[in-house]
Design a protein around this motif. Structure first.
Motif, mmCIF file in Angstrom:
data_model
loop_
_atom_site.group_PDB
_atom_site.id
_atom_site.type_symbol
_atom_site.label_atom_id
_atom_site.label_comp_id
_atom_site.label_asym_id
_atom_site.label_seq_id
_atom_site.Cartn_x
_atom_site.Cartn_y
_atom_site.Cartn_z
ATOM 1 N N PHE A 1 38.872 78.478 44.162
ATOM 2 C CA PHE A 1 40.050 79.130 44.726
ATOM 3 C C PHE A 1 39.809 80.613 45.003
ATOM 4 O O PHE A 1 40.658 81.284 45.597
ATOM 5 C CB PHE A 1 41.257 78.950 43.804
ATOM 6 C CG PHE A 1 41.833 77.571 43.858
ATOM 7 C CD1 PHE A 1 42.703 77.190 44.865
ATOM 8 C CD2 PHE A 1 41.484 76.615 42.904
ATOM 9 C CE1 PHE A 1 43.220 75.913 44.939
ATOM 10 C CE2 PHE A 1 42.000 75.330 42.955
ATOM 11 C CZ PHE A 1 42.870 74.971 43.980
ATOM 12 N N LEU A 2 38.670 81.146 44.568
ATOM 13 C CA LEU A 2 38.338 82.550 44.818
ATOM 14 C C LEU A 2 37.133 82.670 45.743
ATOM 15 O O LEU A 2 36.359 83.612 45.670
ATOM 16 C CB LEU A 2 38.076 83.278 43.492
ATOM 17 C CG LEU A 2 39.289 83.373 42.560
ATOM 18 C CD1 LEU A 2 38.903 84.021 41.243
ATOM 19 C CD2 LEU A 2 40.439 84.121 43.216
ATOM 20 N N GLY A 3 36.996 81.699 46.634
ATOM 21 C CA GLY A 3 35.909 81.705 47.601
ATOM 22 C C GLY A 3 36.411 82.010 48.993
ATOM 23 O O GLY A 3 37.544 82.442 49.195
ATOM 24 N N ALA A 4 35.546 81.775 49.979
ATOM 25 C CA ALA A 4 35.896 81.996 51.373
ATOM 26 C C ALA A 4 35.470 80.789 52.202
ATOM 27 O O ALA A 4 34.364 80.287 52.004
ATOM 28 C CB ALA A 4 35.205 83.257 51.892
ATOM 29 N N PRO A 5 36.331 80.296 53.085
ATOM 30 C CA PRO A 5 37.705 80.758 53.281
ATOM 31 C C PRO A 5 38.586 80.425 52.075
ATOM 32 O O PRO A 5 38.138 79.749 51.151
ATOM 33 C CB PRO A 5 38.156 80.014 54.532
ATOM 34 C CG PRO A 5 37.336 78.762 54.556
ATOM 35 C CD PRO A 5 36.011 79.135 53.931
ATOM 36 N N ASP A 6 39.828 80.868 52.122
ATOM 37 C CA ASP A 6 40.787 80.712 51.030
ATOM 38 C C ASP A 6 41.196 79.242 50.883
ATOM 39 O O ASP A 6 41.900 78.702 51.738
ATOM 40 C CB ASP A 6 42.011 81.581 51.315
ATOM 41 C CG ASP A 6 43.013 81.602 50.191
ATOM 42 O OD1 ASP A 6 43.317 80.531 49.614
ATOM 43 O OD2 ASP A 6 43.527 82.696 49.890
ATOM 44 N N LEU A 7 40.709 78.609 49.806
ATOM 45 C CA LEU A 7 40.997 77.191 49.583
ATOM 46 C C LEU A 7 42.489 76.931 49.452
ATOM 47 O O LEU A 7 43.019 75.981 50.034
ATOM 48 C CB LEU A 7 40.249 76.687 48.331
ATOM 49 C CG LEU A 7 40.537 75.249 47.895
ATOM 50 C CD1 LEU A 7 40.217 74.248 49.004
ATOM 51 C CD2 LEU A 7 39.768 74.922 46.619
ATOM 52 N N GLY A 8 43.189 77.755 48.678
ATOM 53 C CA GLY A 8 44.630 77.569 48.495
ATOM 54 C C GLY A 8 45.389 77.616 49.803
ATOM 55 O O GLY A 8 46.282 76.791 50.051
ATOM 56 N N ALA A 9 45.048 78.568 50.659
ATOM 57 C CA ALA A 9 45.721 78.683 51.961
ATOM 58 C C ALA A 9 45.455 77.448 52.808
ATOM 59 O O ALA A 9 46.362 76.926 53.478
ATOM 60 C CB ALA A 9 45.252 79.952 52.685
ATOM 61 N N TRP A 10 44.202 76.971 52.776
ATOM 62 C CA TRP A 10 43.843 75.781 53.556
ATOM 63 C C TRP A 10 44.624 74.556 53.076
ATOM 64 O O TRP A 10 45.147 73.790 53.890
ATOM 65 C CB TRP A 10 42.332 75.544 53.449
ATOM 66 C CG TRP A 10 41.796 74.455 54.317
ATOM 67 C CD1 TRP A 10 41.491 74.528 55.645
ATOM 68 C CD2 TRP A 10 41.490 73.112 53.913
ATOM 69 N NE1 TRP A 10 41.004 73.321 56.082
ATOM 70 C CE2 TRP A 10 40.997 72.432 55.042
ATOM 71 C CE3 TRP A 10 41.587 72.428 52.702
ATOM 72 C CZ2 TRP A 10 40.603 71.105 55.002
ATOM 73 C CZ3 TRP A 10 41.188 71.095 52.662
ATOM 74 C CH2 TRP A 10 40.703 70.448 53.790
ATOM 75 N N LEU A 11 44.712 74.394 51.756
ATOM 76 C CA LEU A 11 45.459 73.261 51.201
ATOM 77 C C LEU A 11 46.940 73.362 51.567
ATOM 78 O O LEU A 11 47.557 72.374 51.978
ATOM 79 C CB LEU A 11 45.291 73.206 49.679
ATOM 80 C CG LEU A 11 43.892 72.891 49.151
ATOM 81 C CD1 LEU A 11 43.826 73.124 47.649
ATOM 82 C CD2 LEU A 11 43.466 71.474 49.500
ATOM 83 N N ARG A 12 47.520 74.550 51.412
ATOM 84 C CA ARG A 12 48.942 74.745 51.742
ATOM 85 C C ARG A 12 49.205 74.440 53.215
ATOM 86 O O ARG A 12 50.173 73.754 53.557
ATOM 87 C CB ARG A 12 49.394 76.162 51.404
ATOM 88 C CG ARG A 12 49.652 76.407 49.929
ATOM 89 C CD ARG A 12 50.326 77.742 49.678
ATOM 90 N NE ARG A 12 49.579 78.880 50.210
ATOM 91 C CZ ARG A 12 48.547 79.454 49.602
ATOM 92 N NH1 ARG A 12 48.129 79.003 48.410
ATOM 93 N NH2 ARG A 12 47.935 80.489 50.155
#
Length: 194
Positions: free
Chosen positions: A99-110
């Motif tokens: 979740f602290l990588g690139a691209p933003d995993l959380g944003a992609w999931l949301r």
């Protein structure tokens, strides 16, 4: 257990550098690679999304450092990338959590409306555990396919040493018992995903 039709499989750090036993020591769970491959195959066949996470180590001498041969995915993972019918994402990171990588995993999931993730990969008590914990903290329903992970023995403070199996069991108990994730087997995940 229910596996959502859009549940994302997060495949953490299944990289060639983890084959360097001289650097890491003794690993556990020799069937982990077969189970990881089975999960990727199942996810791709069902059209579910797969996230491939790569650790770009900044530690000098690490087999996982960016630009080294060990940084690349293991052959069976690389061969499967781009083969599924569902969405696919590559996340690179230099810390423990995907979740602290690139691209933003959380944003992609949301953005994709995904609320459930299934986590597998290396190391059980390091990046798999940290990704699962953070996913749980962020409100995702997290499932860890325990037998699709492995780790290595480790020495900590006071001369304490834990074997790979001991560390993996401690992770499973902490994640499951602590409410961060549901810890299950690959077979259970694949059966629920049918």
């Amino acid at each position: 257990m229910d596996i959502a039709q859009n549940a994302a499989l997060v495949v953490v750090d299944v990289q060639q550098g983890f084959e360097e036993a001289g650097y890491w020591g003794t690993r556990n769970n020799p069937s982990a690679d077969d189970n990881i491959a089975a999960l990727i195959d199942g996810w791709q066949a069902s059209g579910r999304p797969v996230v491939f996470v790569r650790h770009d180590s900044v530690t000098p001498g690490s087999p996982l450092r960016a630009g080294s041969e060990g940084n690349g995915f293991k052959e069976y993972v690389e061969r499967r990338r781009g083969k599924g019918g569902g969405a696919e994402l590559l996340v690179t990171k230099s810390v423990n959590s995907a979740f602290l990588g690139a691209p933003d995993l959380g944003a992609w999931l949301r953005d994709a409306g995904i609320s459930q993730i299934v986590v597998a990969g290396i190391q059980t008590n390091m990046c798999v555990e940290t990704t699962a914990r953070m996913g749980g903290n962020l409100g995702y329903e997290v499932v860890v396919a325990f037998d699709a992970t492995y780790t290595f023995g480790l020495e900590g403070p006071f001369g304490w040493r834990q074997s790979a199996d001991e560390l993996a069991r401690a992770t499973a108990v902490s994640l499951h018992g602590g409410g961060f994730a549901r810890v299950v087997t690959t077979e259970e995940v694949l059966r629920a995903a049918e």
